[in-house]
Design an enzyme around this catalytic site. Sequence first.
Site, short mmCIF file in Angstrom:
data_model
loop_
_atom_site.label_atom_id
_atom_site.label_comp_id
_atom_site.label_asym_id
_atom_site.label_seq_id
_atom_site.Cartn_x
_atom_site.Cartn_y
_atom_site.Cartn_z
N TRP A 4 0.85 -1.21 0.00
CA TRP A 4 0.00 0.00 0.00
C TRP A 4 0.87 1.25 0.00
O TRP A 4 1.70 1.44 0.90
CB TRP A 4 -0.92 0.00 1.23
CG TRP A 4 -2.03 -1.01 1.14
CD1 TRP A 4 -1.89 -2.37 1.06
CD2 TRP A 4 -3.44 -0.74 1.10
NE1 TRP A 4 -3.14 -2.95 0.98
CE2 TRP A 4 -4.11 -1.99 1.01
CE3 TRP A 4 -4.21 0.42 1.14
CZ2 TRP A 4 -5.50 -2.09 0.95
CZ3 TRP A 4 -5.59 0.32 1.10
CH2 TRP A 4 -6.22 -0.92 1.00
N ASP A 55 0.31 4.42 0.85
CA ASP A 55 -0.78 5.18 1.47
C ASP A 55 -0.40 6.58 1.92
O ASP A 55 -1.25 7.30 2.46
CB ASP A 55 -1.37 4.38 2.64
CG ASP A 55 -0.36 4.22 3.75
OD1 ASP A 55 0.85 4.20 3.47
OD2 ASP A 55 -0.78 4.12 4.92
N TYR A 61 -3.13 4.90 -3.07
CA TYR A 61 -4.11 5.22 -2.02
C TYR A 61 -3.72 6.51 -1.28
O TYR A 61 -3.24 6.47 -0.16
CB TYR A 61 -4.17 4.03 -1.04
CG TYR A 61 -5.32 4.06 -0.05
CD1 TYR A 61 -6.64 4.25 -0.48
CD2 TYR A 61 -5.12 3.86 1.32
CE1 TYR A 61 -7.69 4.25 0.42
CE2 TYR A 61 -6.16 3.86 2.22
CZ TYR A 61 -7.44 4.05 1.77
OH TYR A 61 -8.50 4.05 2.66
N ARG A 86 -9.39 11.64 1.10
CA ARG A 86 -9.54 10.17 1.07
C ARG A 86 -10.53 9.68 2.12
O ARG A 86 -10.63 10.24 3.20
CB ARG A 86 -8.16 9.54 1.34
CG ARG A 86 -8.11 8.07 1.04
CD ARG A 86 -6.70 7.55 1.25
NE ARG A 86 -6.40 7.38 2.66
CZ ARG A 86 -5.18 7.12 3.13
NH1 ARG A 86 -4.17 7.01 2.29
NH2 ARG A 86 -4.98 6.97 4.41
N ASP A 87 -11.23 8.60 1.80
CA ASP A 87 -12.16 7.95 2.72
C ASP A 87 -13.26 8.92 3.17
O ASP A 87 -13.54 9.06 4.36
CB ASP A 87 -11.38 7.40 3.93
CG ASP A 87 -12.08 6.22 4.59
OD1 ASP A 87 -12.97 5.64 3.96
OD2 ASP A 87 -11.73 5.89 5.74
N SER A 91 -9.73 5.89 7.70
CA SER A 91 -8.58 5.95 6.79
C SER A 91 -8.45 7.30 6.13
O SER A 91 -7.89 7.41 5.04
CB SER A 91 -8.69 4.85 5.74
OG SER A 91 -8.33 3.61 6.30
N ASP A 148 -12.37 2.45 -2.41
CA ASP A 148 -13.58 3.14 -1.90
C ASP A 148 -13.95 4.43 -2.61
O ASP A 148 -15.06 4.92 -2.43
CB ASP A 148 -13.47 3.48 -0.39
CG ASP A 148 -13.43 2.24 0.47
OD1 ASP A 148 -13.60 1.13 -0.07
OD2 ASP A 148 -13.22 2.38 1.69
N HIS A 169 -17.80 -3.50 -2.88
CA HIS A 169 -18.07 -4.93 -2.73
C HIS A 169 -19.57 -5.17 -2.91
O HIS A 169 -20.34 -4.22 -3.14
CB HIS A 169 -17.59 -5.43 -1.36
CG HIS A 169 -18.22 -4.71 -0.21
ND1 HIS A 169 -19.27 -5.22 0.49
CD2 HIS A 169 -17.95 -3.49 0.32
CE1 HIS A 169 -19.63 -4.35 1.43
NE2 HIS A 169 -18.85 -3.29 1.35
N ASN A 225 -12.54 -5.85 2.62
CA ASN A 225 -13.83 -6.20 3.20
C ASN A 225 -13.90 -7.69 3.53
O ASN A 225 -12.91 -8.43 3.38
CB ASN A 225 -14.98 -5.77 2.29
CG ASN A 225 -16.22 -5.46 3.12
OD1 ASN A 225 -16.91 -6.36 3.56
ND2 ASN A 225 -16.46 -4.18 3.38
N LYS A 249 -5.62 -6.52 1.03
CA LYS A 249 -5.41 -6.01 2.40
C LYS A 249 -4.60 -7.05 3.16
O LYS A 249 -5.02 -8.21 3.28
CB LYS A 249 -6.76 -5.82 3.08
CG LYS A 249 -6.69 -5.46 4.56
CD LYS A 249 -6.49 -3.98 4.82
CE LYS A 249 -6.37 -3.71 6.32
NZ LYS A 249 -6.23 -2.28 6.61
N ASP A 296 -8.20 -2.17 10.41
CA ASP A 296 -9.09 -1.34 9.58
C ASP A 296 -9.30 0.05 10.18
O ASP A 296 -9.72 0.97 9.48
CB ASP A 296 -10.47 -2.00 9.46
CG ASP A 296 -10.40 -3.32 8.73
OD1 ASP A 296 -9.63 -3.43 7.77
OD2 ASP A 296 -11.12 -4.26 9.12
#
Length: 489
Positions: free
Chosen positions: A172, A174, A207, A212-213, A219, A260, A307, A345, A438, A444
Amino acid sequence: MKASFALTAIAALAAKASASCFSERLGYPCCSGNNVVYTDSDGQWGVENGNWCGIGGSTSQSAGCWSQALGYPCCTSTSIPVYTDGDGDWGVENGNWCGIQKGGSSSGGSSSSGGNVTPGEQYTITGNPFSGVKFFINPYYTAEVDGAIAQMSDSSLIAKAKKMKEYSNAIWLDTIKNMNEWLEKNLKTALAEQSGSTKVLTVFVVYDLPGRDCHALASNGELLANDSDAARYKSEYIDVIEEKLKTYKSQPVVLIVEPDSLANMVTNIESTPACAASEKYYLDAHAYLIKKLGVLPHVAMYLDIGHAFWLGWDDNREKAGKVYSKAIASGSPGKVRGFASNVSNYTPWEDPTLSRGPDTEWNSCPDEKRYIQAMYKDFTSAGIKSVYFIEDTSRNGHKTDRTHPGEWCNQTGVGIGARPQANPVSGMDYLDAFYWVKPLGESDGTSDESAKRFDGYCGHATAMKPAPEAGQWFQKHFEQGLENANPPL
Ligand code: BGC
């Protein structure tokens, strides 16, 4: 994220008091175990009985083990450098990074050419990028698993944990810092592992979107939804990724794009002001990154599609067809290979107990298989040219305890799912792979209600507690995932 092992990891360490260690001169005791939670220029730190403690002896570079100060062992052989940075020459042994000692030199600094691997001819992905390649094992994850094993005493659990080191998962990117630290290092290591015609595939998660998120808090990223952070995303993040990928052109690379984000554009713009505020940045960023990275012949991109229990409903799928086809078209001439589902997920691949009805809130796609089958049809009819999928199976092997499929945070009852593999299901030619996106054991989101990124979902009944911040090591979650693995490890 990836900066430390969990602070909670203080128990069950093989107790062996060190005679002395570097931290004593700084007023801290020596650790009895070796669980590294933090590394600075003094050395490796652990936490025991709520207190910092030092791991290992002097970190002076004249000891020859400059990499120990960074949390990595010294190489036992004078291996060929696979990567060189300002710290020194790095090798890989037993799937873990190690520092190559400089013969007679007290310096850990870089004086060499940067390793002896140089990229070869341009590689071009044709078809499924997961097919016919070796999957790269992420040394960072291997080190996390080693840290986890050090906290275990049950031999059968340890045996399961050890097996985790044989499997690949995604890396990741991130934050800008983590991208700078990990992208090139791993590309170069993968390149060094390529031999003859066998290619080594590395999978990265892009990411770091501004805002973000936007529908959750756990996140939230470093960049905000404003013009200057959006400019930083382009110049300090995507442009650098582009430059590195262009250099490492002789190996296959998969990018999973911004988990996401577009799913939030499908369902949450009206309900969530932060998503409305992020919309233009999300869309502009997708156009930018697809244009830049989607033209590289050795790179295949998959856009995240949430998902089954997010976009699975008929109306959401229909809307998704429009949002995703527009995003892809905006990145022309860049190309997207397909879509990544179930990232981070817990939704099972198949759940024959569920069908469309009140229990599933009338979702006609109540498991991942049915979701991907439906998305294949819908995206194809929406005019999207390249419609292939990958499924994150890192945590969907066992039905979790969640009573509502919208629960996403550190679910109890987690179990690792199908192993990473290409073309996993016959009759679904459009399913490129099962893959672990993940990394099992990385949290999470925090359950600490006072934390800035605390999200209510991480306080719900089926969310494991106490949980560390998103991305940090969560030993209990990892151990449960191993116990419930399906197929078993
Ligand atoms: C976190 C990231 C982390 C990733 C993988 C996400 O939930 O926000 O920081 O890298 O999970 O663990």
